[in-house]
Design a protein around this motif. Structure first.
Motif, mmCIF file in Angstrom:
data_model
loop_
_atom_site.group_PDB
_atom_site.id
_atom_site.type_symbol
_atom_site.label_atom_id
_atom_site.label_comp_id
_atom_site.label_asym_id
_atom_site.label_seq_id
_atom_site.Cartn_x
_atom_site.Cartn_y
_atom_site.Cartn_z
ATOM 1 N N TRP A 109 5.646 10.643 1.842
ATOM 2 C CA TRP A 109 5.125 9.450 1.175
ATOM 3 C C TRP A 109 5.697 8.211 1.843
ATOM 4 O O TRP A 109 6.876 8.158 2.178
ATOM 5 C CB TRP A 109 5.515 9.477 -0.301
ATOM 6 C CG TRP A 109 5.190 8.211 -1.042
ATOM 7 C CD1 TRP A 109 3.995 7.880 -1.625
ATOM 8 C CD2 TRP A 109 6.076 7.115 -1.289
ATOM 9 N NE1 TRP A 109 4.087 6.636 -2.217
ATOM 10 C CE2 TRP A 109 5.360 6.149 -2.014
ATOM 11 C CE3 TRP A 109 7.408 6.851 -0.956
ATOM 12 C CZ2 TRP A 109 5.926 4.951 -2.420
ATOM 13 C CZ3 TRP A 109 7.981 5.648 -1.355
ATOM 14 C CH2 TRP A 109 7.229 4.714 -2.085
ATOM 15 N N ASN A 110 4.849 7.200 2.060
ATOM 16 C CA ASN A 110 5.291 5.931 2.641
ATOM 17 C C ASN A 110 4.684 4.769 1.876
ATOM 18 O O ASN A 110 3.500 4.793 1.523
ATOM 19 C CB ASN A 110 4.875 5.819 4.108
ATOM 20 C CG ASN A 110 5.719 6.649 5.045
ATOM 21 O OD1 ASN A 110 5.528 7.854 5.148
ATOM 22 N ND2 ASN A 110 6.668 6.004 5.721
ATOM 23 N N GLU A 111 5.492 3.763 1.642
ATOM 24 C CA GLU A 111 5.007 2.493 1.122
ATOM 25 C C GLU A 111 5.024 1.502 2.281
ATOM 26 O O GLU A 111 6.002 1.434 3.031
ATOM 27 C CB GLU A 111 5.913 1.998 -0.011
ATOM 28 C CG GLU A 111 5.368 0.808 -0.761
ATOM 29 C CD GLU A 111 6.243 0.422 -1.941
ATOM 30 O OE1 GLU A 111 7.473 0.283 -1.737
ATOM 31 O OE2 GLU A 111 5.722 0.284 -3.056
ATOM 32 N N PHE A 112 3.950 0.750 2.461
ATOM 33 C CA PHE A 112 3.852 -0.056 3.682
ATOM 34 C C PHE A 112 3.028 -1.319 3.475
ATOM 35 O O PHE A 112 2.245 -1.439 2.530
ATOM 36 C CB PHE A 112 3.229 0.767 4.802
ATOM 37 C CG PHE A 112 1.779 1.151 4.552
ATOM 38 C CD1 PHE A 112 0.748 0.357 5.035
ATOM 39 C CD2 PHE A 112 1.459 2.290 3.837
ATOM 40 C CE1 PHE A 112 -0.577 0.692 4.806
ATOM 41 C CE2 PHE A 112 0.139 2.642 3.606
ATOM 42 C CZ PHE A 112 -0.887 1.835 4.093
ATOM 43 N N GLY B 108 0.818 -1.197 0.000
ATOM 44 C CA GLY B 108 0.000 0.000 0.000
ATOM 45 C C GLY B 108 0.858 1.255 0.000
ATOM 46 O O GLY B 108 2.079 1.200 0.205
ATOM 47 N N GLN B 109 0.226 2.400 -0.242
ATOM 48 C CA GLN B 109 0.938 3.673 -0.260
ATOM 49 C C GLN B 109 0.132 4.708 0.519
ATOM 50 O O GLN B 109 -1.097 4.682 0.507
ATOM 51 C CB GLN B 109 1.160 4.173 -1.692
ATOM 52 C CG GLN B 109 2.061 3.284 -2.522
ATOM 53 C CD GLN B 109 2.336 3.856 -3.905
ATOM 54 O OE1 GLN B 109 2.067 5.016 -4.160
ATOM 55 N NE2 GLN B 109 2.863 3.020 -4.782
ATOM 56 N N SER B 110 0.849 5.640 1.166
ATOM 57 C CA SER B 110 0.164 6.667 1.936
ATOM 58 C C SER B 110 0.879 8.004 1.820
ATOM 59 O O SER B 110 2.083 8.063 1.537
ATOM 60 C CB SER B 110 0.083 6.273 3.418
ATOM 61 O OG SER B 110 1.372 6.285 4.010
ATOM 62 N N LEU B 111 0.119 9.067 2.034
ATOM 63 C CA LEU B 111 0.649 10.415 2.174
ATOM 64 C C LEU B 111 0.288 10.924 3.558
ATOM 65 O O LEU B 111 -0.842 10.718 4.024
ATOM 66 C CB LEU B 111 0.064 11.363 1.121
ATOM 67 C CG LEU B 111 0.606 11.289 -0.303
ATOM 68 C CD1 LEU B 111 -0.190 12.207 -1.215
ATOM 69 C CD2 LEU B 111 2.087 11.656 -0.349
#
Length: 408
Positions: A343-346, A313-316
């Protein structure tokens, strides 16, 4: 699974041959063409429905400001009636390969979840073959899609489709279904490719009763913080709970933005703490966003590289607690692609509010039923959706693709 793959490959052959016959129709004699079409129809007859024996259309009449019901009645329902048949009808008895269908209308809340679950139970009572599938079609927006998929995590006997007659239709855009004429959409539902997609598994407390833990799978988005507060303002206005004179005279497509702007200078986040994949990453957060696709609102490219079939998944996130700063950070990101949003990929993230603060609302696919603390996990390839063939998908994403309202 091998049988399903073979049926899809056979159907692709039928589609290619039929398309070529149409393209070179002037070069194929009128005597030969019907014979060839009949031959392929008989040889690949099991590919006509690609394993689908029954279809349920779950229609949300209230989608898109209440216009979805009229679109369904006037434009889509007549097409469905021509292509499918109702159980027990004469046409069903004469042609066993034609899928049966039914239509049900949502009544708010989680009625779409109950409708799809009941339809599956009734379908199983008919003792379908081991390779048969039920097609559940959400006719509405992302919220309608979210409702119907909830009971069927990793259930390969259930396939999903979308008639995008909602407001944003983000998942439909990500899957290449948005922008087709209705006849094309129906063709995709019955004969399109199958694509496995992921979702965010959200475990959080219910707002109405925090003692109850609840799990929801988000097929479009999860957000916490400033924009969730803006959604609450818009929802209160739409339901008449707290009508706003400003929003009353605002065009519908700008209501959410105006609500966010009007609330920006009043809102101050108590701060959220995020733990990504077991490691404390950030605190005093004013905004958390995670989407399954690249865009929000149909044209805001928040996650250009994100697709529903990604492995992670990806988040801001925004590290500002002031609403007006979060608003301008997000505006800068949308307009220029540059901002100090992180930005984070998790694989998973834990969201906590501070001990002295009230719980923060968790928005899942447009619904505001949950609150922090929340555990969010990206689960890949848990639902199967009908999508266009690759060539059709490429045409859909071009500038020549028809827009909503241009449907024939």
């Amino acid at each position: 699974m091998p049988g399903s793959i073979n049926r899809i490959k056979k159907h692709q052959v039928v589609c290619i041959v039929t398309k070529e016959l149409r393209r070179y129709g002037q070069e194929v004699s009128y005597r030969i063409k019907p014979v060839l079409l009949l031959f392929f129809a008989l040889v690949f007859s099991d590919a006509v429905t690609a394993g689908i024996t029954h279809v349920i259309f779950v229609v949300n009449r209230t989608s898109n400001g209440g216009t979805a019901g009229k679109v369904w009645d006037d434009e889509i329902a007549p097409l469905v009636d021509k292509r499918l048949t109702v159980p027990g009808s004469a046409s069903q008895g004469a042609a066993q390969k034609i899928p049966t269908y039914e239509v049900a209308f949502t009544t708010g809340g989680d009625s779409g979840t109950k409708i799809s679950s009941d339809a599956y139970s009734q379908w199983l009572k008919r003792k379908p073959g081991k390779d048969d599938q039920l097609l559940v079609v959400a006719a509405g927006g992302d919220g309608t899609v979210s409702d119907v998929v909830q009971p069927f995590v990793d259930n390969e006997r259930v396939v999903f489709g979308i008639f995008p007659i909602g407001t944003a239709n983000e998942l439909a855009r990500s899957l290449g279904v948005f922008g087709l004429v209705w006849q094309q959409t129906l063709d995709v539902l019955l004969h399109g490719d199958s694509r496995r997609v992921g979702a965010y598994k959200v475990d959080a407390c219910l707002r109405q009763d925090p003692s109850i833990k609840h799990t929801v799978y988000a097929v479009d988005e999860v957000d916490i913080g400033f924009l969730t507060k803006a959604s609450e303002v818009k929802r209160a206005h739409d339901t008449g709970e707290r009508p706003s004179r400003l929003l009353q005279y605002t065009p519908r497509s700008f209501i959410y933005t105006v609500a966010a702007l009007s609330y920006a200078f009043e809102w101050f986040s108590p701060g959220l703490a995020l733990t990504f994949d077991g490691q404390r990453e950030a605190s005093d957060i004013g905004l958390f966003l995670a989407y399954t696709g690249s865009s929000s609102g149909g044209f805001y490219q928040l996650f250009p590289a994100m697709t529903p079939d990604k492995a992670r998944g990806q988040s801001l996130i925004s590290t500002s607690k002031k609403g007006w700063k979060v608003f301008f950070q997000l505006s800068s990101h949308l307009m220029t692609g540059y901002s100090n949003l992180r930005w984070n990929e998790f694989n998973s993230v834990r969201v906590d509010h501070s001990e002295k603060a009230k719980p923060e609302v968790v928005q899942v696919d447009g619904e505001l039923r949950l609150q922090t603390p929340a555990d969010i996990k990206w689960v890949k390839e848990i639902f199967t959706f009908k999508v266009p063939w690759k060539k059709l998908n490429a045409a859909t994403n071009s500038d020549q693709a028809p827009l909503p309202g241009q449907h024939e």
